[in-house]
Design an enzyme around this catalytic site. Sequence first.
Site, short mmCIF file in Angstrom:
data_model
loop_
_atom_site.label_atom_id
_atom_site.label_comp_id
_atom_site.label_asym_id
_atom_site.label_seq_id
_atom_site.Cartn_x
_atom_site.Cartn_y
_atom_site.Cartn_z
N HIS A 1 27.99 43.31 41.52
CA HIS A 1 27.94 43.92 43.04
C HIS A 1 27.59 45.36 43.11
CE1 HIS A 1 29.21 40.80 46.03
NE2 HIS A 1 30.13 40.32 45.09
N THR B 1 33.02 33.59 45.73
CA THR B 1 34.01 33.31 44.73
C THR B 1 35.03 32.11 45.32
OG1 THR B 1 33.93 35.68 44.26
CG2 THR B 1 36.07 34.47 43.81
N ARG C 1 42.31 34.66 45.20
CA ARG C 1 41.51 33.39 45.25
C ARG C 1 41.16 32.74 44.01
NH1 ARG C 1 38.70 37.83 47.40
NH2 ARG C 1 36.62 38.09 46.49
#
Length: 557
Positions: free
Chosen positions: A318, A87, A172
Amino acid sequence: MKKRQFLRTLVATASCLALQTVNAAAPATPTLASTLPKLVVVLVVDGLPNEQVQRYRDQFGQGGLRRMLDQGAYFSNAHQAHGVTVTAVGHAAILTGAYPYVHGIIGNNWIDPITKKSVYCSEDTNYTYIGEETKPSDGTSPAKLKVDTLGDELRYATGSKSKVITVSGKDRGAIMLAGKTGTAYMYMDKTGDFASSTYYMKQHPEWVTKYLANKPQDRYYGKTWAPLLPPAAYDGDADEDLSPAKAGSHNRLPYTYYSESGEIDAGYYASLRVGPYLDQLTLDFARAAVEGENLGRNPAGVPDILGVSLSAHDYINHAFGPESKLSHDHLQRLDRMFADFFNYLDKRVGMDNVLVVLTADHGFPNTPEFAKTQKLDAARLDGDKLMDALNQHLEQKFGIGKLVQTWSLPNIHLNYGLVEQNKLKREEVETAAARFLLAQNGIADVFTRSQFESGAVQGTHIATLMRRAWNRDNSGDLVAITKPFWYFGSGTSGTSHGSPYAYDTNVPLLIMGKRWVKPGYYGQYAEVVDIAPTLANLLHVRPPAGAEGRVLTETLR
């Protein structure tokens, strides 16, 4: 003589009148400001492999992804062209146009070369979240990003009159898009609010305070995520039993959001990440930012940038894999959310004034369980056990324990201090470690620091991707690559990304803006690092300092 003079005067008068008529009819020469987009919207779908766009495109509605596919330029062979596809790295590439060896973000976490402790890509203890609990490892600033972004260049060129606002379900995601001088807002797991940090401002502007006071995140308590499409639409999806649910989670639809306490609490807010409601909240906050910051209506007449990173698809993939019904349904729901968002922008700013880019930070492999049903060699590789075995091997060979000091796979750090104390050669230890790893099941290749520094990592496409991913200051002394369809992990369900293989690198790249972009299906190779130079070209500003991508001239009018 008088007659001749009269004729001359008559002709001159007629010519003057004709010239005035032509000038009156001629359109005014366009100014630079009139040719620029008023708002650039950068959409990032976290963890969206391009194959999902291809596979499900016939099911999209009319106004979202299909609108971008029909009215925009679609690069089907676009890639996050570095070898560690996670990511933070992918988000850093989008608006810097740089690879990790330059921009310095080599993972979500990595090992600090001095302390040998794990650090987070956007942590900075000099700053805290505004009005929220902040841990030392929380993402609060872009300090570790070593270069500037397109937004930074735009603000520099306009004397900071342009606004750059980013929002994401992950810190992030927002921070890497915002760069050094933009403003990032991120979802808070414990409260369900969006917050910025003191790096950007001392306190939130009034529009944020008003938005948070309404607690929009609470409206999903007790709401059910049910399939959007008829049952037959999901016939090709994986068997739900291939992805068993973890404790407190779900692996099939319908699913109702609630908390074990029976009240709206941190558990409920955290659960919203795995499902469509986090993305709806993110886009709702983006709308509030457009209005609160008056984006696209800049009084100075300069362009603004809005970055929106949608995080839920990554969490879903995920947990269940991109082959799952939940992933399939989530993308369809996200498509409808985009349609609503574009309609909003059309009313608020006018889509003729908006340039939209959509991409992803990385793709995704299938779960090993599903891959095996496709007759593929796939598995999870327990990194901790692998490193223990490597240390034992090196101790047997050199008589020295713990030559592997620490790791954050795929990066492995050797104890060069011990190597030098025992008068060993670095290359000898690196080579011995690499040979051992290459002999282990699931490992495809290993590169060493000596190879990177000497320029020996070359010759293949994967070598190029790994060389770009390796940063001299932050990366390990060994970098290991798993075989295709394998990944480093110790769990028993779900999947993960991070490899240099096409399922992790191939992401959608769409650009829409009819005044600037020629619609079409573009099959030629492109990279995500091409976005920043292309936008810089359209905005008439210099590219970010580390940009190495090309201007996608084939798409420009």
